[in-house]
Design an enzyme around this catalytic site. Sequence first.
Site, PDB file in Angstrom:
ATOM      1  N   TYR A  54       0.808  -1.080  -0.051  1.00  0.00           N
ATOM      2  CA  TYR A  54      -0.028   0.071  -0.087  1.00  0.00           C
ATOM      3  C   TYR A  54       0.689   1.421   0.155  1.00  0.00           C
ATOM      4  CZ  TYR A  54      -4.193  -3.028   0.228  1.00  0.00           C
ATOM      5  OH  TYR A  54      -5.050  -3.947   0.013  1.00  0.00           O
ATOM      6  N   ARG A  57       1.386   1.783  -3.694  1.00  0.00           N
ATOM      7  CA  ARG A  57       0.366   2.490  -4.512  1.00  0.00           C
ATOM      8  C   ARG A  57       0.094   3.739  -3.747  1.00  0.00           C
ATOM      9  NH1 ARG A  57       1.079  -1.895  -5.071  1.00  0.00           N
ATOM     10  NH2 ARG A  57       1.786  -0.862  -7.011  1.00  0.00           N
ATOM     11  N   HIS A 111     -14.801   1.741  -0.347  1.00  0.00           N
ATOM     12  CA  HIS A 111     -13.468   0.454   0.090  1.00  0.00           C
ATOM     13  C   HIS A 111     -12.261   1.058   0.865  1.00  0.00           C
ATOM     14  CE1 HIS A 111     -15.111  -2.674  -2.953  1.00  0.00           C
ATOM     15  NE2 HIS A 111     -15.742  -2.586  -1.840  1.00  0.00           N
ATOM     16  N   GLY A 178     -16.896   0.723 -15.154  1.00  0.00           N
ATOM     17  CA  GLY A 178     -15.487   0.226 -14.916  1.00  0.00           C
ATOM     18  C   GLY A 178     -15.380  -0.665 -13.722  1.00  0.00           C
TER      19      GLY A 178
HETATM   20  P1  NAD Z   1     -11.582  -4.644 -11.509  1.00  0.00           P
HETATM   21  O1  NAD Z   1     -10.126  -4.573 -11.906  1.00  0.00           O
HETATM   22  O2  NAD Z   1     -12.164  -6.071 -10.989  1.00  0.00           O
HETATM   23  O3  NAD Z   1     -12.489  -4.341 -12.946  1.00  0.00           O
HETATM   24  C1  NAD Z   1     -11.992  -3.368 -13.631  1.00  0.00           C
HETATM   25  C2  NAD Z   1     -13.244  -3.425 -14.681  1.00  0.00           C
HETATM   26  O4  NAD Z   1     -12.559  -2.130 -15.375  1.00  0.00           O
HETATM   27  C3  NAD Z   1     -13.395  -4.490 -15.885  1.00  0.00           C
HETATM   28  O5  NAD Z   1     -14.712  -4.644 -15.970  1.00  0.00           O
HETATM   29  C4  NAD Z   1     -12.550  -3.893 -17.077  1.00  0.00           C
HETATM   30  O6  NAD Z   1     -13.468  -4.492 -18.261  1.00  0.00           O
HETATM   31  C5  NAD Z   1     -13.013  -2.427 -16.856  1.00  0.00           C
HETATM   32  N1  NAD Z   1     -12.265  -1.331 -17.460  1.00  0.00           N
HETATM   33  C6  NAD Z   1     -10.891  -1.590 -17.779  1.00  0.00           C
HETATM   34  N2  NAD Z   1     -10.267  -0.456 -18.330  1.00  0.00           N
HETATM   35  C7  NAD Z   1     -11.314   0.131 -18.722  1.00  0.00           C
HETATM   36  C8  NAD Z   1     -11.560   1.505 -19.388  1.00  0.00           C
HETATM   37  N3  NAD Z   1     -10.392   2.390 -19.869  1.00  0.00           N
HETATM   38  N4  NAD Z   1     -12.808   2.027 -19.498  1.00  0.00           N
HETATM   39  C9  NAD Z   1     -13.925   1.400 -18.828  1.00  0.00           C
HETATM   40  N5  NAD Z   1     -13.797   0.279 -18.169  1.00  0.00           N
HETATM   41  C10 NAD Z   1     -12.346  -0.345 -18.097  1.00  0.00           C
HETATM   42  O7  NAD Z   1     -12.019  -3.478 -10.581  1.00  0.00           O
HETATM   43  P2  NAD Z   1     -13.192  -3.560  -9.685  1.00  0.00           P
HETATM   44  O8  NAD Z   1     -14.444  -4.012 -10.163  1.00  0.00           O
HETATM   45  O9  NAD Z   1     -13.221  -2.014  -9.083  1.00  0.00           O
HETATM   46  O10 NAD Z   1     -12.865  -4.302  -8.257  1.00  0.00           O
HETATM   47  C11 NAD Z   1     -11.643  -4.178  -7.586  1.00  0.00           C
HETATM   48  C12 NAD Z   1     -11.464  -3.843  -6.133  1.00  0.00           C
HETATM   49  O11 NAD Z   1      -9.887  -3.486  -6.148  1.00  0.00           O
HETATM   50  C13 NAD Z   1     -11.968  -2.541  -5.772  1.00  0.00           C
HETATM   51  O12 NAD Z   1     -12.327  -3.260  -4.492  1.00  0.00           O
HETATM   52  C14 NAD Z   1     -10.949  -1.373  -5.615  1.00  0.00           C
HETATM   53  O13 NAD Z   1     -10.688  -1.083  -3.988  1.00  0.00           O
HETATM   54  C15 NAD Z   1      -9.630  -2.369  -5.919  1.00  0.00           C
HETATM   55  N6  NAD Z   1      -8.590  -1.607  -6.655  1.00  0.00           N
HETATM   56  C16 NAD Z   1      -8.826  -0.212  -6.859  1.00  0.00           C
HETATM   57  C17 NAD Z   1      -7.878   0.480  -7.804  1.00  0.00           C
HETATM   58  C18 NAD Z   1      -8.010   2.005  -7.524  1.00  0.00           C
HETATM   59  O14 NAD Z   1      -8.263   2.633  -6.727  1.00  0.00           O
HETATM   60  N7  NAD Z   1      -7.738   2.500  -8.513  1.00  0.00           N
HETATM   61  C19 NAD Z   1      -7.222  -0.160  -8.454  1.00  0.00           C
HETATM   62  C20 NAD Z   1      -7.426  -1.548  -8.445  1.00  0.00           C
HETATM   63  C21 NAD Z   1      -7.882  -2.334  -7.602  1.00  0.00           C
END
Ligand code: NAD
Length: 241
Positions: A54, A57, A111, A178
């Site tokens: 973390y 991150r 989250h 997303g």
């Molecule tokens: P996930 O990674 O499981 O799914 C990502 C989704 O986004 C997929 O369905 C994919 O098809 C879609 N996607 C990818 N690129 C895209 C784009 N350019 N435009 C539109 N859609 C797009 O993520 P989730 O469902 O959010 O679950 C993940 C868990 O992981 C959450 O609990 C979160 O806290 C954590 N997480 C957070 C981050 C962050 O804060 N940015 C990053 C990774 C994981």
Amino acid sequence: MAKRIVILTGAGVSAESGVPTFRGPDGLWEGHRVEDVATPQAFDRDPRLVQSFYDQRRAALAGVQPNPAHHALARLDSAWPHGKDHDLLLVTQNVDDLHERAGSRRMLHMHGDLKSAWCLACDSRTPWTGPLLDAPVCPVCNARGHLRPDIVWFGEMPYHMARIDRALARADLFVSIGTSGNVYPAAGFVDLARKAGADTLELNLDQSMASDRFAQSRLGPAGTLVPALVDDLLGTESSAR
Ligand code: NAD
Ligand code: ZN
């Protein structure tokens, strides 16, 4: 016409900012199995690994910027009326700070938040930008080594659920952007919104596990689809006034 809107975002909304999603092609999160970095058991077993994961991150946030999807949602937030019959709530599963940096205000981190630390000694939460690996002192109770990332791990209860449930029960439009539809309870929000009579729309790069539960799915990158959706919502709203 939509008046009370609830929007759920997932890792896909930040992908075009260069923040890797969770289930990339290899099914790992930045090279790690979820069970090794995102559960309370992992933290008990190997706190240094979890803290440094973390910490990385959190440090990486300095090198990324909000993309057009975050900016469009912030524009919607500032333009969408507040009032008796209008409402807007953005619920993010993301732990990055890109929505708030773009300017969204009516939003909740269900989250948790990379830029917050939770003290297990005094149960307080403190804004945090540096590392936690070197066991810093809690600024509230002065205990050393009891701060953990303020992140909801698998098996823990997401934040703000009562407020989210209330907003979903009153929503007339639910938009999911997303997110893969794998992680509950967020993956069940579409069903609660439908039960409340809301229209439901999914924006995702590809079909997700949840696509068939939405009235409509639009496929494409969030950076293109979200600004177009916001233009539609604001255009319809201003022509109705
Ligand atoms: P996930 O990674 O499981 O799914 C990502 C989704 O986004 C997929 O369905 C994919 O098809 C879609 N996607 C990818 N690129 C895209 C784009 N350019 N435009 C539109 N859609 C797009 O993520 P989730 O469902 O959010 O679950 C993940 C868990 O992981 C959450 O609990 C979160 O806290 C954590 N997480 C957070 C981050 C962050 O804060 N940015 C990053 C990774 C994981
Ligand atoms: Zn403390």
